[in-house]
Design an enzyme around this catalytic site. Structure first.
Site, PDB file in Angstrom:
ATOM      1  N   GLU A 227      20.336 -14.799  18.110  1.00 21.15           N
ATOM      2  CA  GLU A 227      19.848 -14.410  16.993  1.00 21.15           C
ATOM      3  C   GLU A 227      19.970 -15.039  16.107  1.00 21.15           C
ATOM      4  O   GLU A 227      20.960 -15.425  15.869  1.00 21.15           O
ATOM      5  CB  GLU A 227      20.471 -12.713  16.872  1.00 21.15           C
ATOM      6  CG  GLU A 227      20.256 -11.865  18.045  1.00 21.15           C
ATOM      7  CD  GLU A 227      18.968 -11.274  18.587  1.00 21.15           C
ATOM      8  OE1 GLU A 227      18.562 -11.676  16.992  1.00 21.15           O
ATOM      9  OE2 GLU A 227      18.862 -11.050  18.934  1.00 21.15           O
TER      10      GLU A 227
ATOM     11  N   CYS B  43      20.877 -12.534   7.063  1.00 24.34           N
ATOM     12  CA  CYS B  43      20.184 -13.201   8.071  1.00 24.34           C
ATOM     13  C   CYS B  43      18.451 -12.898   7.732  1.00 24.34           C
ATOM     14  O   CYS B  43      17.545 -13.298   7.981  1.00 24.34           O
ATOM     15  CB  CYS B  43      19.815 -13.509   9.531  1.00 24.34           C
ATOM     16  SG  CYS B  43      20.223 -11.821  10.215  1.00 24.34           S
TER      17      CYS B  43
ATOM     18  N   GLU C 294      18.304  -8.057  20.104  1.00 22.28           N
ATOM     19  CA  GLU C 294      19.299  -6.767  20.687  1.00 22.28           C
ATOM     20  C   GLU C 294      19.186  -5.353  20.282  1.00 22.28           C
ATOM     21  O   GLU C 294      17.903  -5.097  20.153  1.00 22.28           O
ATOM     22  CB  GLU C 294      20.953  -7.076  19.725  1.00 22.28           C
ATOM     23  CG  GLU C 294      20.767  -8.680  19.824  1.00 22.28           C
ATOM     24  CD  GLU C 294      22.471  -8.957  18.521  1.00 22.28           C
ATOM     25  OE1 GLU C 294      22.413  -8.238  17.992  1.00 22.28           O
ATOM     26  OE2 GLU C 294      23.087  -9.483  19.691  1.00 22.28           O
TER      27      GLU C 294
HETATM   28  P1  NDP Z   1      26.369 -20.608  12.733  1.00 26.67           P
HETATM   29  O1  NDP Z   1      25.840 -21.446  13.790  1.00 26.67           O
HETATM   30  O2  NDP Z   1      27.451 -22.283  12.457  1.00 26.67           O
HETATM   31  O3  NDP Z   1      28.340 -20.178  13.823  1.00 26.67           O
HETATM   32  C1  NDP Z   1      28.083 -18.952  14.769  1.00 26.67           C
HETATM   33  C2  NDP Z   1      28.983 -18.794  15.715  1.00 26.67           C
HETATM   34  O4  NDP Z   1      28.853 -19.992  16.845  1.00 26.67           O
HETATM   35  C3  NDP Z   1      30.259 -19.168  14.925  1.00 26.67           C
HETATM   36  O5  NDP Z   1      31.336 -18.369  15.363  1.00 26.67           O
HETATM   37  C4  NDP Z   1      30.676 -20.259  15.012  1.00 26.67           C
HETATM   38  O6  NDP Z   1      32.296 -20.863  15.543  1.00 26.67           O
HETATM   39  C5  NDP Z   1      30.521 -20.427  16.692  1.00 26.67           C
HETATM   40  N1  NDP Z   1      29.396 -22.016  16.960  1.00 26.67           N
HETATM   41  C6  NDP Z   1      29.567 -22.786  16.340  1.00 26.67           C
HETATM   42  N2  NDP Z   1      29.253 -24.024  17.134  1.00 26.67           N
HETATM   43  C7  NDP Z   1      29.229 -23.553  19.106  1.00 26.67           C
HETATM   44  C8  NDP Z   1      29.325 -24.468  20.047  1.00 26.67           C
HETATM   45  N3  NDP Z   1      28.388 -25.493  20.073  1.00 26.67           N
HETATM   46  N4  NDP Z   1      29.526 -23.197  20.788  1.00 26.67           N
HETATM   47  C9  NDP Z   1      29.663 -21.985  20.725  1.00 26.67           C
HETATM   48  N5  NDP Z   1      29.642 -21.354  19.978  1.00 26.67           N
HETATM   49  C10 NDP Z   1      29.677 -22.315  18.123  1.00 26.67           C
HETATM   50  O7  NDP Z   1      25.761 -19.891  12.116  1.00 26.67           O
HETATM   51  P2  NDP Z   1      26.899 -19.625  10.508  1.00 26.67           P
HETATM   52  O8  NDP Z   1      28.379 -18.729  11.505  1.00 26.67           O
HETATM   53  O9  NDP Z   1      27.654 -20.489   9.260  1.00 26.67           O
HETATM   54  O10 NDP Z   1      26.364 -17.867  10.333  1.00 26.67           O
HETATM   55  C11 NDP Z   1      24.644 -18.270   9.722  1.00 26.67           C
HETATM   56  C12 NDP Z   1      23.899 -18.361  10.796  1.00 26.67           C
HETATM   57  O11 NDP Z   1      23.777 -16.982  11.340  1.00 26.67           O
HETATM   58  C13 NDP Z   1      22.303 -18.304   9.565  1.00 26.67           C
HETATM   59  O12 NDP Z   1      22.213 -19.257   9.701  1.00 26.67           O
HETATM   60  C14 NDP Z   1      22.082 -16.875   9.940  1.00 26.67           C
HETATM   61  O13 NDP Z   1      20.150 -16.905   9.176  1.00 26.67           O
HETATM   62  C15 NDP Z   1      22.605 -16.647  11.219  1.00 26.67           C
HETATM   63  N6  NDP Z   1      22.491 -15.659  11.751  1.00 26.67           N
HETATM   64  C16 NDP Z   1      21.779 -14.114  11.901  1.00 26.67           C
HETATM   65  C17 NDP Z   1      21.519 -13.159  12.404  1.00 26.67           C
HETATM   66  C18 NDP Z   1      20.420 -12.836  13.596  1.00 26.67           C
HETATM   67  O14 NDP Z   1      20.421 -11.602  13.561  1.00 26.67           O
HETATM   68  N7  NDP Z   1      20.045 -12.641  13.631  1.00 26.67           N
HETATM   69  C19 NDP Z   1      21.969 -12.322  11.675  1.00 26.67           C
HETATM   70  C20 NDP Z   1      23.723 -13.184  10.948  1.00 26.67           C
HETATM   71  C21 NDP Z   1      23.679 -14.132  10.887  1.00 26.67           C
HETATM   72  P3  NDP Z   1      32.716 -21.632  14.053  1.00 26.67           P
HETATM   73  O15 NDP Z   1      32.489 -20.577  12.488  1.00 26.67           O
HETATM   74  O16 NDP Z   1      34.235 -21.605  13.577  1.00 26.67           O
HETATM   75  O17 NDP Z   1      31.946 -22.649  13.617  1.00 26.67           O
END
Ligand code: NDP
Length: 485
Positions: free
Chosen positions: A248, A287, A466
């Site tokens: 997502e 999002c 989901e």
């Molecule tokens: P990120 O992609 O930076 O991070 C999401 C999660 O992934 C965090 O827990 C992060 O950890 C983890 N992560 C980062 N790198 C890796 C990796 N290589 N392998 C596994 N896990 C990893 O997103 P954000 O937290 O900045 O969230 C914002 C984004 O989420 C926006 O783009 C938004 O649109 C999207 N979003 C989408 C939704 C949907 O339902 N489509 C709903 C809500 C948000 P860490 O934070 O520690 O880096």
């Protein structure tokens, strides 16, 4: 200073390496707790715990699993005020929003899938006199749930609940930026009597723990919500391992306002209010937020004036103050990124109609990451500000002259998560629902949720869905059993 702990095998534990990261309160810019920087050693402990809990949880009668999840939902409800306050401090969102959305929906997610555990059924394909097929839907095993920082516990539980309801055991990683409510949730799991090892929560950064988690050979499925770039990176790593995954991802959601939605004053006022809510809820960090507003030219000037007035009236300030409507952005890095898009908008020829500034509230929040809700006019649909996900309190507004033009502009980005259409013309609403390339089309509403519906996006906004049966299907392995008479 409080140190958050991992939750492994039913216990709250320190990371093996004893390394901790700083956790900031975004409204003040100050460090207020420590979070484990977990690594592969912690992951191994979580995998051992999950593996040993797997069989008992998978074979537990659904009703019993459901009862335990109901107890967990009750525990969240009982702790809802503590959770709302923790979310407001950790994320910077207004406490009233955290209460009404984050806390409330976290319990609702668990309760919904606790019910689903007892109501899920599978298909039967009758071959008449020849025989019959039926589909067994069995748990996958140990699954990873990774969630972002914008709706921390809400999106965390949105994944964990269906995974558990289907009989899987979970290793979950919340965002390192907003770990606090997942930590409180660990305690609630203990209080609710969730068996040891069924849920394990590892804190830390994406590279240190997220990446090892998704790549671990014992992890059989990955449910991820986050940015499109991270989603792509994860997919490229785990697709060759033939793991099941659901992504997502980001959005750049259009809001289409037709003149016929503004026929009388009440409907005009309602549309303005809802369009503003769609753009700026949670500081634009949802999002699904509608960050590109397209308005039919005949009502454009009137609508724009009313929208700007509405946005200017939003109360900005300390997230812990009950009346606050617009809090801080989640982190310094994100605050600088969002602000850079306001600067870029000016370079790209945009005019800031309201907002556009960093804001420094007086008192305890003077070092916080606040940006005024910002509306920008005069940008082309093709410019970067209208193409890239900003994920903050910044939206653009543009006029359109025809339904065709509105659809072309709405569909004209790489994203396809959600859109909202405002019109009283039923035929138009049906037509647009099929022409708009988005996973979610809201007609005369925004963020009206029904947990049974498919949730997710197309194009760069993700893979898979989901919600409801989609989630139950994702978290189970279908096995066809064919019986010849
Ligand atoms: P990120 O992609 O930076 O991070 C999401 C999660 O992934 C965090 O827990 C992060 O950890 C983890 N992560 C980062 N790198 C890796 C990796 N290589 N392998 C596994 N896990 C990893 O997103 P954000 O937290 O900045 O969230 C914002 C984004 O989420 C926006 O783009 C938004 O649109 C999207 N979003 C989408 C939704 C949907 O339902 N489509 C709903 C809500 C948000 P860490 O934070 O520690 O880096």
């Amino acid at each position: 200073m409080q140190s958050i702990q991992n939750y492994i095998n039913g216990e709250l534990v320190s990371p093996v390496n004893q390394n901790y990261l700083d956790n900031f309160e975004p409204a003040t810019g100050k460090i207020y707790s420590k979070i484990p920087e977990s690594d592969s050693d912690d992951l191994e402990l979580a995998v051992i715990a999950a593996e040993s809990a797997k069989s008992e949880w998978a074979n537990m009668p659904a009703e019993q699993r459901s009862n335990l999840l109901m107890k967990l939902a009750d525990a969240i409800e009982t702790a809802s005020e503590e959770l709302a306050r923790a979310e407001a401090i950790d994320n910077g969102k207004p406490i009233a929003f955290a209460r009404a959305v984050d806390s409330y929906r976290s319990a609702a997610n668990i309760r919904f899938f606790a019910n689903a555990a007892t109501q899920f059924s599978s298909e039967c394909h009758d071959m008449g006199s020849v025989g019959v097929n039926f589909t067994l839907r069995q748990p996958i095993g140990v699954v990873a749930c990774i969630s972002p920082w914008n709706l921390p516990l809400y999106l965390f539980t949105w994944k964990i609940a269906p995974a558990l309801a289907c009989g899987n055991v979970v290793i979950a990683k919340p965002s390192e930026v907003t770990p606090m409510t997942a930590y409180i949730f660990s305690r609630l799991c203990i209080e609710a009597g969730i068996p040891k090892g069924v849920i394990n929560i590892l804190h830390g950064s994406g590279p240190a723990i997220g990446s090892p988690l998704v790549n671990h050979p014992k992890i059989k499925a990955v449910s991820f919500t986050g940015g499109s770039a991270t989603g792509r990176a994860i997919a490229s790593q785990i697709a060759p391992m033939l793991k099941k995954f659901s992504l997502e991802l980001g959005g750049k959601n259009p809001t289409l306002v037709f003149a016929d939605s503004c026929k009388d004053q009440a409907s005009f006022d309602n549309t303005v209010s809802e369009v503003a809510r769609a753009a700026f809820s949670n500081q634009g960090q949802i999002c699904l937020c509608g960050s590109r507003i397209y308005v039919e030219r005949s009502v454009y000037e009137r609508f724009k004036t009313a929208l700007v007035k509405k946005v200017r009236a939003l109360r900005i300030g300390d997230p812990l103050v009950e009346e606050t409507q617009h809090g801080a952005l989640v982190s310094k890095a994100h605050y600088e990124k969002v602000y850079s898009y306001i600067e870029l908008a000016k370079e790209e020829g945009g005019t800031v109609l309201t907002g556009g500034n960093k804001r420094t509230p007086e008192g305890r929040c003077s070092g916080g990451y606040f940006i005024e809700p910002t509306v920008i006019e005069g940008l082309s649909s093709e410019c970067r500000v209208n193409q890239e996900e900003i994920f903050g309190p910044v939206c653009t507004i543009q006029p359109f002259d025809s339904e065709e033009e509105a659809v072309t502009k709405a569909n004209g980005t790489e994203y396809g998560l959600a859109t909202s259409v405002w019109s009283s013309n039923v035929s138009r609403c049906h037509r647009l629902s099929s022409q708009l390339d988005f996973g979610i089309v809201w007609i005369n509403c925004w963020l009206l949720r029904d947990l049974r519906t498919p949730f997710g996006g197309m194009k760069s906004s993700g893979m898979g869905r989901e919600g409801g049966l989609e989630a139950m299907r994702f978290f189970t392995e279908p096995k066809n059993v064919c019986i010849k008479y």
